[in-house]
Design a protein around this motif. Sequence first.
Motif, short mmCIF file in Angstrom:
data_model
loop_
_atom_site.label_atom_id
_atom_site.label_comp_id
_atom_site.label_asym_id
_atom_site.label_seq_id
_atom_site.Cartn_x
_atom_site.Cartn_y
_atom_site.Cartn_z
N VAL A 242 -12.00 34.30 33.79
CA VAL A 242 -11.39 33.96 35.17
C VAL A 242 -12.65 33.42 35.72
N GLN A 243 -13.52 34.39 35.82
CA GLN A 243 -14.73 34.01 36.79
C GLN A 243 -15.56 32.86 36.45
N ARG A 246 -13.42 29.80 37.42
CA ARG A 246 -12.43 29.84 38.77
C ARG A 246 -12.89 28.67 39.59
N GLU A 247 -14.32 28.10 39.62
CA GLU A 247 -14.69 26.80 40.36
C GLU A 247 -14.33 26.01 39.90
N LEU A 256 -5.17 29.07 39.19
CA LEU A 256 -5.43 30.01 38.29
C LEU A 256 -4.92 31.38 38.73
#
Length: 387
Positions: A242-243, A246-247, A256
């Motif tokens: 996810v990290q 994410r952007e 998300l």
Amino acid sequence: MRSSIMTLGGDQRARATGRGRGLASRLMFAQVLVLLASVLTAAVVAAFVGPPLFHQHLLEAGHAPNSPELAHIEEAYSDASLVSLGVALVIALACAAAVTWHVTGRMRAPLSALADAAREVSRGHLGARVDASGSGVEFDELGRAFNLMASRLEQTEDTRRRLLSDLAHELRTPIATLTVYCEGLRDGVTTWSADTERVITEQTQRLARLAADLDDVSRAEEGRLALDVSPTPVRDLMWSAVQARREDFAQEGVELVADDAAAARSQVEVDPRRIGQVLDNLLANALRHTPRGGSVRLSALAVGDSVEISVADTGDGIDTDQLLHVFERFYRGDSARDRQRAGSGLGLTISRAIADAHRGSLVADSDGPGQGSTFTLTLPRTPAHRP
């Protein structure tokens, strides 16, 4: 040295001569040897055991030991035994020849068909097959094994041709773009600018990514992936994926959502880097197919000895016919034909190969176009976390 060469040549000629003899002659020769050994054994037994026994029976029947009739009867017995053995040998040889001709005829037909099919395969005609001959279980099994081998070779050749065709198609666009810009710079039609640098950099990166993806999928499908497996919390895998994306989701306006509550304490036996690559591919694929305002949900669920990690989107969806092909090399659905949105076409192929290398699986599901899609990655749990 000369004698060694001569000996070697003699051995080669002997082997060539052995190969020159056919199945019928070899089988006939073997049967003749067996018959001769049998007749010789019978003759020896008749010569050393029969006469004394016959002589004893004649004496017990009342014949005088030195009478002329006794010698004549014993001579007649010896002649009859010799003639009987000779006639039996001739009849046995005739029967052996008949049996050899029949058996070799039954054996020659399937072997000839198999040899012809093998020659066709060696010439590149991979569609050659052999039919069941009915000559025995062994020949039928040999025919099935040959047909299976030919089918596998045909499938491999089809895959190779399709891969080369798809690879040429994938290389054509970036190479053509780079060629146009290089010719424009050389002829002075265009100048070096930020846009030119951006296009050339993008196409170069695309070629590099394609080469890396091809290497990954080849090593994965050939079982040459180096895996550094260790117990890894499912929550850590999801958080890292996810990290990393994410952007990108924020820029595209796609929500998300990550939900690891159902597998919060679960651990899996995986290579974190490779599984992170799989999850990144799945999230990138979901982002490409989900329009602005949609959402992608990453969730995990512990089921028995496994953990199912799912990536569900509200995007384009997948047609039923396309579900059978989404994991093939270079395959793209109709909604991903835009080269600006599409990847190399190898991400899902690599992802499934990595899942298989972990003794897991990766499957796709969709209710149809416009209904979104769900990709589910199944991984084995660590022994300590199995129910």
